[in-house]
Scaffold this motif. Structure first.
Motif, PDB file in Angstrom:
ATOM      1  N   PRO A   8      13.463  -2.344  -5.142  1.00  0.00           N
ATOM      2  CA  PRO A   8      13.244  -3.398  -3.782  1.00  0.00           C
ATOM      3  C   PRO A   8      12.125  -2.885  -3.054  1.00  0.00           C
ATOM      4  N   ASN A   9      11.496  -1.729  -3.192  1.00  0.00           N
ATOM      5  CA  ASN A   9      10.436  -1.619  -2.394  1.00  0.00           C
ATOM      6  C   ASN A   9       9.201  -1.955  -3.217  1.00  0.00           C
ATOM      7  N   MET A  10       9.220  -2.329  -4.269  1.00  0.00           N
ATOM      8  CA  MET A  10       8.081  -3.197  -4.811  1.00  0.00           C
ATOM      9  C   MET A  10       8.006  -4.627  -4.135  1.00  0.00           C
ATOM     10  N   PHE A  11       9.222  -5.174  -4.051  1.00  0.00           N
ATOM     11  CA  PHE A  11       9.222  -6.476  -3.257  1.00  0.00           C
ATOM     12  C   PHE A  11       8.736  -6.441  -1.941  1.00  0.00           C
ATOM     13  N   THR A  12       9.429  -5.274  -1.345  1.00  0.00           N
ATOM     14  CA  THR A  12       8.619  -5.258   0.016  1.00  0.00           C
ATOM     15  C   THR A  12       7.125  -5.208   0.113  1.00  0.00           C
ATOM     16  N   LEU A  13       6.649  -4.336  -0.669  1.00  0.00           N
ATOM     17  CA  LEU A  13       5.231  -4.001  -0.842  1.00  0.00           C
ATOM     18  C   LEU A  13       4.430  -5.313  -1.412  1.00  0.00           C
ATOM     19  N   GLY A  14       4.984  -6.088  -2.097  1.00  0.00           N
ATOM     20  CA  GLY A  14       4.806  -7.387  -2.490  1.00  0.00           C
ATOM     21  C   GLY A  14       4.524  -8.516  -1.197  1.00  0.00           C
ATOM     22  N   ASN A  15       5.555  -8.228  -0.183  1.00  0.00           N
ATOM     23  CA  ASN A  15       5.384  -8.999   1.121  1.00  0.00           C
ATOM     24  C   ASN A  15       4.231  -8.387   1.590  1.00  0.00           C
ATOM     25  N   LEU A  16       4.013  -7.422   1.946  1.00  0.00           N
ATOM     26  CA  LEU A  16       2.988  -6.580   2.680  1.00  0.00           C
ATOM     27  C   LEU A  16       1.624  -7.132   2.085  1.00  0.00           C
ATOM     28  N   TYR A  17       1.459  -7.121   0.665  1.00  0.00           N
ATOM     29  CA  TYR A  17       0.286  -7.435   0.259  1.00  0.00           C
ATOM     30  C   TYR A  17      -0.053  -8.983   0.553  1.00  0.00           C
ATOM     31  N   CYS A  18       0.952  -9.742   0.425  1.00  0.00           N
ATOM     32  CA  CYS A  18       0.950 -11.264   0.853  1.00  0.00           C
ATOM     33  C   CYS A  18       0.401 -11.527   2.183  1.00  0.00           C
ATOM     34  N   GLY A  19       0.647 -10.474   3.211  1.00  0.00           N
ATOM     35  CA  GLY A  19       0.173 -10.701   4.624  1.00  0.00           C
ATOM     36  C   GLY A  19      -1.266 -10.292   4.513  1.00  0.00           C
ATOM     37  N   PHE A  20      -1.612  -9.236   3.680  1.00  0.00           N
ATOM     38  CA  PHE A  20      -3.083  -8.832   3.762  1.00  0.00           C
ATOM     39  C   PHE A  20      -4.018  -9.942   3.226  1.00  0.00           C
ATOM     40  N   LEU A  21      -3.359 -10.518   2.131  1.00  0.00           N
ATOM     41  CA  LEU A  21      -4.201 -11.513   1.403  1.00  0.00           C
ATOM     42  C   LEU A  21      -4.291 -12.805   2.393  1.00  0.00           C
ATOM     43  N   PHE A  31      -7.068 -22.149   5.006  1.00  0.00           N
ATOM     44  CA  PHE A  31      -5.755 -21.996   5.454  1.00  0.00           C
ATOM     45  C   PHE A  31      -4.531 -22.335   4.916  1.00  0.00           C
ATOM     46  N   LYS A  32      -4.691 -23.406   4.100  1.00  0.00           N
ATOM     47  CA  LYS A  32      -3.495 -23.566   3.359  1.00  0.00           C
ATOM     48  C   LYS A  32      -3.185 -22.528   2.541  1.00  0.00           C
ATOM     49  N   ASN A  33      -4.003 -21.916   1.700  1.00  0.00           N
ATOM     50  CA  ASN A  33      -3.665 -20.685   0.857  1.00  0.00           C
ATOM     51  C   ASN A  33      -3.062 -19.715   1.758  1.00  0.00           C
ATOM     52  N   ALA A  34      -3.568 -19.402   3.017  1.00  0.00           N
ATOM     53  CA  ALA A  34      -3.031 -18.443   3.659  1.00  0.00           C
ATOM     54  C   ALA A  34      -1.722 -18.637   4.501  1.00  0.00           C
ATOM     55  N   ALA A  35      -1.430 -19.926   4.655  1.00  0.00           N
ATOM     56  CA  ALA A  35       0.039 -20.295   5.100  1.00  0.00           C
ATOM     57  C   ALA A  35       0.845 -20.184   3.748  1.00  0.00           C
ATOM     58  N   VAL A  36       0.555 -20.587   2.552  1.00  0.00           N
ATOM     59  CA  VAL A  36       1.405 -20.746   1.492  1.00  0.00           C
ATOM     60  C   VAL A  36       1.622 -18.879   1.023  1.00  0.00           C
ATOM     61  N   LEU A  37       0.766 -18.092   1.396  1.00  0.00           N
ATOM     62  CA  LEU A  37       1.164 -16.746   1.137  1.00  0.00           C
ATOM     63  C   LEU A  37       1.975 -16.104   2.250  1.00  0.00           C
ATOM     64  N   VAL A  72       2.978  -6.940   9.446  1.00  0.00           N
ATOM     65  CA  VAL A  72       1.584  -7.449   9.116  1.00  0.00           C
ATOM     66  C   VAL A  72       1.676  -9.001   8.556  1.00  0.00           C
ATOM     67  N   THR A  73       2.911  -9.221   7.557  1.00  0.00           N
ATOM     68  CA  THR A  73       2.972 -10.716   7.049  1.00  0.00           C
ATOM     69  C   THR A  73       3.537 -11.616   8.066  1.00  0.00           C
ATOM     70  N   PHE A  74       4.386 -11.296   9.143  1.00  0.00           N
ATOM     71  CA  PHE A  74       4.734 -12.296   9.920  1.00  0.00           C
ATOM     72  C   PHE A  74       4.450 -12.060  11.465  1.00  0.00           C
ATOM     73  N   GLY A  75       3.616 -11.151  11.559  1.00  0.00           N
ATOM     74  CA  GLY A  75       3.054 -11.088  12.972  1.00  0.00           C
ATOM     75  C   GLY A  75       1.584 -11.090  12.925  1.00  0.00           C
ATOM     76  N   VAL A  76       0.901 -10.236  12.275  1.00  0.00           N
ATOM     77  CA  VAL A  76      -0.788 -10.203  12.322  1.00  0.00           C
ATOM     78  C   VAL A  76      -1.187 -11.530  11.476  1.00  0.00           C
ATOM     79  N   ALA A  77      -0.589 -11.788  10.370  1.00  0.00           N
ATOM     80  CA  ALA A  77      -1.326 -12.741   9.423  1.00  0.00           C
ATOM     81  C   ALA A  77      -1.094 -14.098  10.252  1.00  0.00           C
ATOM     82  N   PRO A  78       0.160 -14.637  10.635  1.00  0.00           N
ATOM     83  CA  PRO A  78       0.344 -15.867  11.492  1.00  0.00           C
ATOM     84  C   PRO A  78      -0.619 -15.956  12.711  1.00  0.00           C
ATOM     85  N   SER A  79      -0.958 -14.921  13.205  1.00  0.00           N
ATOM     86  CA  SER A  79      -1.864 -14.794  14.544  1.00  0.00           C
ATOM     87  C   SER A  79      -3.029 -15.024  14.311  1.00  0.00           C
ATOM     88  N   PHE A  80      -3.400 -14.455  13.181  1.00  0.00           N
ATOM     89  CA  PHE A  80      -4.892 -15.030  12.790  1.00  0.00           C
ATOM     90  C   PHE A  80      -4.943 -16.062  12.160  1.00  0.00           C
TER      91      PHE A  80
END
Length: 224
Positions: A8-21, A31-37, A72-80
């Protein structure tokens, strides 16, 4: 046994990495790639908790890691993403306003983590940051058809709805896969971008996340 608890933590880290990407793609103008991630991050976020319960691998570490990934993924990334697509016209003011979204989202997460556990089984107090960030990502996919003022209004509404006291049904007791509608939205958005003939190449992660999520849904269906 230890590997089972790590899944489960690997999926959570995958979520975090999606936010970074997503932040990286947004900064480079894809921008479309960023939204898809961000949407892929929603898929992974919907899976980690369920997998933890299925594998009996719940842990305090996993819960804290999930919150850190979400901010990161749903706060910082969408704001950028919103800044680069809509608010950059306003210069420093637009940058400051865009930064409010993760602040509201972080407060909402902290309040959720300290709320009584029984209440969270039936409803969320305020809009979850996952849903708010996903809405902003989907708006970006259709940004060319939506006036900038509409995006600004929705952005502001999401900020305040996250910290509001409005009760949102959690749907945890509904006999359907959690965030099942996210899959429909994700596939619909993906088909739309393909239909529009965008020149941007999808992130390779999309080809991993989609069949993985479908396999997860199939497994849940068989287990019912």
């Amino acid at each position: 046994m230890r590997l089972k608890k790590m899944i489960p933590n690997m999926f959570t880290l995958g979520n975090l990495y999606c936010g970074f990407l997503s932040i990286g793609f947004a900064a480079s103008g894809q921008f479309k790639n960023a939204a898809v991630l961000i949407i892929i991050g929603m898929m992974l976020d919907s899976m980690d908790g369920r997998l933890a319960r299925m594998l009996n691998a719940d842990s305090e570490l996993g819960k804290e890691l999930d919150s850190l990934a979400d901010i990161v993924t749903f706060g910082v990334a969408p704001s950028f993403l919103v800044y680069y697509t809509s608010f950059y016209h306003y210069g420093l003011l637009g940058f400051i306003v865009a930064g409010l979204f993760p602040l509201f989202g972080g407060y909402r997460l902290a309040r959720f983590n300290t709320s009584p556990k029984k209440a969270s089984l039936h409803y969320f107090v305020g809009v979850p940051i996952t849903a708010a960030g996903g809405i902003l990502a989907i708006l970006t996919l259709f940004g060319s058809m939506i006036p900038n003022i509409v995006i600004t209004v929705i952005f502001t509404a999401m900020c305040f709805l996250m910290v509001s006291r409005i009760r949102i049904p959690s749907l945890k007791e509904v006999p359907l896969p959690k965030y099942g509608t996210i899959v429909t939205i994700f596939l619909g958005a993906m088909l739309y971008v393909i239909y529009k003939g965008t020149y941007e190449q999808f992130p390779y992660l999309i080809y991993i996340a989609t069949p993985l999520y479908i396999a997860y849904l199939a497994y849940k269906f068989v287990k019912r």
